[in-house]
Design a protein around this motif. Structure first.
Motif, PDB file in Angstrom:
ATOM      1  N   HIS A 258      36.051 158.809 -16.259  1.00 59.67           N
ATOM      2  CA  HIS A 258      35.059 158.355 -17.067  1.00 59.67           C
ATOM      3  C   HIS A 258      35.660 158.736 -18.463  1.00 59.67           C
ATOM      4  N   PHE A 259      35.630 159.860 -18.494  1.00 58.43           N
ATOM      5  CA  PHE A 259      35.662 160.478 -19.951  1.00 58.43           C
ATOM      6  C   PHE A 259      37.084 160.608 -20.554  1.00 58.43           C
ATOM      7  N   ASP A 260      38.156 160.377 -19.750  1.00 59.24           N
ATOM      8  CA  ASP A 260      39.616 160.458 -20.386  1.00 59.24           C
ATOM      9  C   ASP A 260      40.312 159.249 -19.744  1.00 59.24           C
ATOM     10  N   PRO A 261      40.302 158.199 -20.312  1.00 58.91           N
ATOM     11  CA  PRO A 261      41.123 156.901 -20.145  1.00 58.91           C
ATOM     12  C   PRO A 261      42.545 157.297 -19.537  1.00 58.91           C
ATOM     13  N   ASP A 262      43.080 158.338 -20.261  1.00 58.55           N
ATOM     14  CA  ASP A 262      44.613 158.595 -20.010  1.00 58.55           C
ATOM     15  C   ASP A 262      44.796 159.635 -18.890  1.00 58.55           C
ATOM     16  N   SER A 280      31.167 154.251 -12.288  1.00 58.16           N
ATOM     17  CA  SER A 280      30.850 153.722 -13.618  1.00 58.16           C
ATOM     18  C   SER A 280      31.644 152.844 -14.274  1.00 58.16           C
ATOM     19  N   TRP A 281      31.187 152.031 -15.184  1.00 60.23           N
ATOM     20  CA  TRP A 281      31.811 151.125 -15.956  1.00 60.23           C
ATOM     21  C   TRP A 281      33.295 151.907 -16.258  1.00 60.23           C
ATOM     22  N   GLN A 282      33.062 152.668 -17.105  1.00 58.78           N
ATOM     23  CA  GLN A 282      34.259 153.536 -17.728  1.00 58.78           C
ATOM     24  C   GLN A 282      35.316 153.772 -16.503  1.00 58.78           C
ATOM     25  N   MET A 283      34.902 154.337 -15.336  1.00 59.19           N
ATOM     26  CA  MET A 283      35.857 154.795 -14.199  1.00 59.19           C
ATOM     27  C   MET A 283      36.682 153.532 -13.896  1.00 59.19           C
ATOM     28  N   ARG A 284      35.994 152.505 -13.714  1.00 59.04           N
ATOM     29  CA  ARG A 284      36.712 151.084 -13.473  1.00 59.04           C
ATOM     30  C   ARG A 284      37.428 150.816 -14.152  1.00 59.04           C
ATOM     31  N   ASP A 285      37.111 151.004 -15.731  1.00 59.01           N
ATOM     32  CA  ASP A 285      38.126 150.606 -16.553  1.00 59.01           C
ATOM     33  C   ASP A 285      39.438 151.137 -16.623  1.00 59.01           C
ATOM     34  N   THR A 286      39.384 152.590 -16.160  1.00 58.20           N
ATOM     35  CA  THR A 286      40.419 153.247 -16.073  1.00 58.20           C
ATOM     36  C   THR A 286      41.357 153.108 -14.940  1.00 58.20           C
ATOM     37  N   ILE A 287      40.782 152.815 -13.695  1.00 60.36           N
ATOM     38  CA  ILE A 287      41.266 152.406 -12.565  1.00 60.36           C
ATOM     39  C   ILE A 287      42.172 151.071 -12.777  1.00 60.36           C
ATOM     40  N   ASP A 288      41.174 150.281 -13.339  1.00 64.58           N
ATOM     41  CA  ASP A 288      41.997 148.816 -13.663  1.00 64.58           C
ATOM     42  C   ASP A 288      43.102 148.892 -14.535  1.00 64.58           C
ATOM     43  N   ALA A 289      42.876 149.712 -15.645  1.00 63.53           N
ATOM     44  CA  ALA A 289      44.196 149.672 -16.395  1.00 63.53           C
ATOM     45  C   ALA A 289      45.502 150.229 -15.871  1.00 63.53           C
ATOM     46  N   PHE A 290      44.894 151.514 -15.003  1.00 61.54           N
ATOM     47  CA  PHE A 290      46.208 151.949 -14.234  1.00 61.54           C
ATOM     48  C   PHE A 290      47.151 150.982 -13.488  1.00 61.54           C
ATOM     49  N   VAL A 291      46.110 150.263 -12.590  1.00 58.49           N
ATOM     50  CA  VAL A 291      46.942 149.216 -11.695  1.00 58.49           C
ATOM     51  C   VAL A 291      47.400 148.182 -12.527  1.00 58.49           C
ATOM     52  N   ASP A 292      46.810 147.503 -13.630  1.00 58.93           N
ATOM     53  CA  ASP A 292      47.541 146.801 -14.659  1.00 58.93           C
ATOM     54  C   ASP A 292      48.565 147.108 -15.289  1.00 58.93           C
ATOM     55  N   ASN A 293      48.796 148.406 -15.494  1.00 56.90           N
ATOM     56  CA  ASN A 293      49.949 148.951 -15.967  1.00 56.90           C
ATOM     57  C   ASN A 293      51.198 149.462 -15.120  1.00 56.90           C
ATOM     58  N   ARG A 347      30.447 141.477 -13.043  1.00 57.07           N
ATOM     59  CA  ARG A 347      31.950 142.346 -12.859  1.00 57.07           C
ATOM     60  C   ARG A 347      31.673 142.769 -11.245  1.00 57.07           C
ATOM     61  N   PRO A 348      31.764 141.656 -10.502  1.00 55.98           N
ATOM     62  CA  PRO A 348      31.767 141.998  -8.868  1.00 55.98           C
ATOM     63  C   PRO A 348      32.842 143.110  -8.615  1.00 55.98           C
ATOM     64  N   ALA A 349      32.416 143.804  -7.528  1.00 55.07           N
ATOM     65  CA  ALA A 349      33.408 145.005  -6.997  1.00 55.07           C
ATOM     66  C   ALA A 349      34.612 144.446  -6.790  1.00 55.07           C
ATOM     67  N   ALA A 350      34.786 143.517  -6.007  1.00 53.00           N
ATOM     68  CA  ALA A 350      36.027 142.811  -5.494  1.00 53.00           C
ATOM     69  C   ALA A 350      37.065 142.957  -6.683  1.00 53.00           C
ATOM     70  N   ALA A 351      36.732 142.527  -7.869  1.00 53.74           N
ATOM     71  CA  ALA A 351      37.668 142.293  -8.888  1.00 53.74           C
ATOM     72  C   ALA A 351      38.651 143.406  -8.964  1.00 53.74           C
ATOM     73  N   SER A 352      38.019 144.892  -8.814  1.00 55.11           N
ATOM     74  CA  SER A 352      38.853 145.902  -8.828  1.00 55.11           C
ATOM     75  C   SER A 352      39.422 146.433  -7.666  1.00 55.11           C
ATOM     76  N   VAL A 353      38.518 146.433  -6.536  1.00 50.53           N
ATOM     77  CA  VAL A 353      38.891 147.053  -5.307  1.00 50.53           C
ATOM     78  C   VAL A 353      39.408 146.139  -3.958  1.00 50.53           C
ATOM     79  N   GLY A 354      38.950 144.560  -4.481  1.00 46.60           N
ATOM     80  CA  GLY A 354      39.195 143.676  -3.389  1.00 46.60           C
ATOM     81  C   GLY A 354      38.079 143.333  -2.361  1.00 46.60           C
ATOM     82  N   LEU A 355      37.202 144.464  -2.333  1.00 48.73           N
ATOM     83  CA  LEU A 355      36.234 144.276  -1.384  1.00 48.73           C
ATOM     84  C   LEU A 355      34.854 144.857  -2.009  1.00 48.73           C
ATOM     85  N   ASN A 356      33.675 144.679  -1.231  1.00 46.64           N
ATOM     86  CA  ASN A 356      32.453 145.457  -1.693  1.00 46.64           C
ATOM     87  C   ASN A 356      31.452 145.811  -0.818  1.00 46.64           C
TER      88      ASN A 356
END
Length: 532
Positions: A258-262, A280-293, A347-356
């Motif tokens: 959440h607090f450290d995107p890096d 949280s929204w920010q937690m998902r942002d960090t894991i999404d960016a990790f996978v995208d990269n 922002r449905p859950a499946a967009a990040s983890v595939g399931l909900n």
């Protein structure tokens, strides 16, 4: 008139808080943060009636390593607010412990001990924190589900589920949960073999539901929620398995996401296990960016359900359940704390983890699918995740007594064609999603006993929330009624890849030494992080 509730009934089950008995020797503690890096200072807050007490800090593992110990500390009793669960205890700092460079990344248990000489009894309680790695990092980062811990931590009187109000027939949760308080007994440490929420015993015909985890907790003085979240039940068994099989790993928390995107920079594989219901929204942002990269995300967990928010200082978690109750809804509707499937979040859950979570949830819990196989039916045995498992189409993965497909599971909307399951993609599932295995699940337990016996997760409770959300939820959620599923899936996202086990019980199956689950885990970790 309904029968009297069992002794372990959730109604009227008190949460831990300091005793009013000044003659009872006790000591409590918490740390100022959930996560530290070398160079930080751990500030330990204590309060209790003990005149003298000791503090030990040990990095947990197969052989715990004590890194700090101090005896004969002077005790002091400090006031504890009635709503400490929401705004924290406010106790002063009793001890400061610097984190040196040679403390390896891991989960550290803080143990406070005091002796009641008059009763010949030793008082022991625990807290915990993580130490993150410095510049040198392993290939694997194990993420601790700190937000789910906060949701279930009922120390001080309440959590996000219950504890507020005077009506013992209704559970009302607190929308606020503070980190500045002790953690419920059993979430950090408990005896080996303590019952889990998943029940391996098969219900006899017309039998009444049993909840061994609740019964054990009530008998031995542990939190009702000891098996719902955190280290002792979920992350620790997986960490021990990683250690036993030679995997080098570091530990971070959801709060770090959440607090450290890096915080995941430099890792090849991120893993979260067990019960990670809250993000949280920010937690998902960090894991999404990790996978995208290009990272590999191994989610060996279940029940991805709710959005939460954290205060700017990280000490308070917010979960109002309904956007209509969340004060932020008018100004920032996408951050309202509710189910990820709500249309207003977008922002449905499946967009990040595939399931909900709403596609599940329960199996082998009370009277939720109580006589199921407890395992996943394999549909795509040729997939790389099943390499070297000798699994065939239609085989059961982790059936009774392992109970891999149990307690809480996740799913997506799906259909069958010529004997194989396929996602319908109406719930935000990625285009590349493949369903590898499935199991039945239900959203809640039917009460066939007319209130004569307590039900752990009655369908009426979950249905009430769905009804309150109304048109904010997509229509397909209501169309299946109480029916759901659990799934194991994989998908690609940008440059990275996700494996989602869709069940809370994956680390327990590993702890039991199931060879099939172990081989799948090796396949995932070796693909994402390289050979052990």
């Amino acid at each position: 008139m309904s029968a009297a509730p069992y002794a372990w009934s959730p109604r009227g089950w008190p949460s831990e808080r300091p005793s009013a008995d000044q003659d009872q020797v006790e000591m409590w503690c918490y740390t100022d943060r959930l996560s530290y890096v070398p160079g930080d200072v751990v500030r330990i807050h204590t309060s209790g009636t003990a005149a003298r007490y000791s503090v030990e800090i040990a990095r947990d593992g197969a052989t715990p390593q004590t890194v700090f110990h101090k005896n004969d500390l002077p005790g002091a009793l400090h006031p504890t607010p009635e709503d400490a669960y929401a705004r924290g205890c406010g106790w002063p700092v009793a001890l400061e412990v610097p984190v040196p460079d040679d403390w390896p990344s891991g989960f550290y248990i803080v143990t406070v001990r005091a002796v009641d000489a008059t009763r010949d009894v030793e008082w022991v309680r625990e807290h915990g924190f993580t130490v993150r790695a410095g510049r040198s990092r392993a290939d694997v980062a194990l993420i601790l589900a700190t937000s789910t811990m906060l949701a279930y931590n009922d120390w001080g009187g309440a959590n996000h589920y219950r504890g507020i109000g005077d009506d013992p027939r209704e559970d009302i949760g607190s929308p606020l949960s503070s980190t500045q308080r002790p953690v419920a007994r059993g979430m950090i440490r408990k005896p080996a073999g303590a019952p889990r929420e998943a029940n391996p015993a098969t219900l006899p015909m017309f039998g009444t539901p049993r909840y061994p985890a609740y019964e054990w907790a009530r008998l031995h003085g542990y939190s009702r929620h000891h098996a719902d979240a955190y280290w002792a039940t979920y992350e620790r068994p997986f960490a021990l398995w990683l250690e036993a099989h030679g995997y080098d790993f570091d530990v971070v928390t959801q709060h770090d996401l959440h607090f450290d995107p890096d915080c995941l920079a430099g890792y090849r594989c991120a893993v979260i296990v067990g019960h990670d219901e809250y993000w949280s929204w920010q937690m998902r942002d960090t894991i999404d960016a990790f996978v995208d990269n290009g990272g590999g995300f191994a989610r060996l967990g279940g029940n991805f359900g709710w959005q939460v928010r954290l205060s700017d200082d990280g000490t308070t978690q917010y979960c109002y359940r309904l956007p209509s109750l969340d004060p932020i809804t008018e100004t920032q509707p996408h951050l309202a704390t509710t189910f990820w499937e709500a249309r207003s979040l977008g922002r449905p859950a499946a967009a990040s983890v595939g399931l909900n979570a709403l596609g599940g949830v329960y199996n082998r819990y009370g009277v939720a699918a109580p006589r199921s196989s407890g395992g996943f039916t394999v549909y795509r045995p040729e997939h790389w995740a099943f390499a070297d498992t000798d699994l065939y189409y239609g085989d059961q993965l982790g059936a009774v007594p392992i109970c891999l497909a149990a307690f809480e599971m996740d799913s997506v909307e799906y259909t069958f064609r010529r004997g194989l399951p396929y996602p319908t993609f109406e719930d935000g599932a990625p285009d590349s999603l493949e369903i590898l295995a499935m199991a039945p699940a239900v959203r809640g337990e039917e009460d066939r006993f007319n209130g004569a016996h307590p039900i752990g997760g009655p369908i009426r409770e979950s249905q009430a929330t769905l009804d309150a959300l109304g048109d904010d939820l997509p229509a397909y959620i209501a169309e299946g009624g109480n029916r759901g599923a659990g799934m194991i899936v994989t998908f690609a996202r940008e440059q990275g890849e996700v494996f989602n086990a869709g069940t809370t019980e994956w680390p327990h199956a590993l702890a039991q030494g199931d060879p099939y689950v172990e081989q799948v885990t090796h396949n995932v970790l070796r693909r994402f992080a390289g050979s052990s």
